[in-house]
Motif scaffolding. Structure first.
Motif, PDB file in Angstrom:
ATOM      1  N   PHE A  34       0.820  -1.181   0.165  1.00  0.00           N
ATOM      2  CA  PHE A  34      -0.080   0.001  -0.052  1.00  0.00           C
ATOM      3  C   PHE A  34       1.048   1.248   0.037  1.00  0.00           C
ATOM      4  O   PHE A  34       0.616   2.357  -0.541  1.00  0.00           O
ATOM      5  N   ILE A  67       3.581  -6.310  -9.340  1.00  0.00           N
ATOM      6  CA  ILE A  67       3.581  -6.501  -7.906  1.00  0.00           C
ATOM      7  C   ILE A  67       4.208  -7.625  -7.405  1.00  0.00           C
ATOM      8  O   ILE A  67       5.089  -7.602  -6.417  1.00  0.00           O
ATOM      9  N   TRP A  88       2.727   1.596  -3.421  1.00  0.00           N
ATOM     10  CA  TRP A  88       1.655   1.514  -4.682  1.00  0.00           C
ATOM     11  C   TRP A  88       1.966   2.338  -5.933  1.00  0.00           C
ATOM     12  O   TRP A  88       1.867   1.867  -6.953  1.00  0.00           O
ATOM     13  N   PRO A 143      -5.633   0.778  -3.799  1.00  0.00           N
ATOM     14  CA  PRO A 143      -5.764  -0.519  -3.194  1.00  0.00           C
ATOM     15  C   PRO A 143      -6.521  -0.145  -2.050  1.00  0.00           C
ATOM     16  O   PRO A 143      -6.273   0.803  -1.131  1.00  0.00           O
ATOM     17  N   SER A 167      -1.797   5.035 -10.282  1.00  0.00           N
ATOM     18  CA  SER A 167      -2.202   5.304  -8.842  1.00  0.00           C
ATOM     19  C   SER A 167      -2.985   6.529  -8.681  1.00  0.00           C
ATOM     20  O   SER A 167      -3.633   6.488  -7.685  1.00  0.00           O
TER      21      SER A 167
END
Length: 184
Positions: free
Chosen positions: A96, A145, A99, A113, A108
């Motif tokens: 987080f 990720i 991100w 998230p 973003s």
């Protein structure tokens, strides 16, 4: 004079004992008893806290890494997290926090998230168009990720559109769906 004073006369030449002297005498007696039992006395600590290595005679530890070297804080926190079973929570927090860097600033700005549950990352998009776009590039996001956090933490993405506004204002309302428009 009392009976105690007659039995134990204190001569003026004996200085009064201080706490330091009493402690030193007790330590010497303990060392004498230990030597009599065949134990080594006066060695002190054998290494750094938690280590079992012996201290060397010289003052330098050498060029290689050893337990006396300063440790990076991140490594120490990681070890504590692993011992306490916080690995998943730390990884989620890192995901987080990073991100923006992982998915890029464009994405973003329009995708946030929300939570990670059992390998499923729930992402909230700013509009339905962005939700569609994110669904199309979900495989790329999962690869990014995995490259940043390691494989296996996020197995699937669940991309949701924006929250629908609530038309319920106040305690009284009329049943029904509210204004007809396209939301999410």
């Amino acid at each position: 004079m009392t009976d105690d004073q007659r039995r134990d006369p204190i001569t003026p030449s004996d200085p009064p004992q201080r706490g330091y002297d009493i402690a030193r005498q007790a330590l010497e007696e303990a060392r004498t008893r230990a030597r009599a039992d065949g134990k080594q006395v006066g060695r002190g600590r054998t290494g750094p806290v938690g280590g079992g290595k012996r201290l060397r005679k010289r003052g330098w530890t050498g060029s290689g890494a050893d337990p006396w070297d300063p440790q990076p804080l991140g490594r120490l926190v990681g070890q504590v997290a692993k011992r306490r079973g916080w690995d998943d929570k730390v990884t989620t927090g890192r995901l987080f926090a990073e991100w923006d860097r992982i998915v890029g600033e464009d994405m973003s700005a329009h995708a946030t998230p929300e939570r990670l549950e059992e390998g499923v990352l729930y992402v909230r998009a700013s509009s339905t168009a962005w939700a569609t776009q994110l669904r199309l590039v979900a495989a790329d996001i999962l690869r990014k990720i995995a490259a940043a956090m390691g494989p296996g933490h996020v197995r699937r993405l669940k991309i949701e559109g924006p929250e629908k506004p609530s038309w319920r204002k106040g305690p009284l309302h009329v049943s029904g769906r509210g204004p007809r428009d396209t939301y999410g």
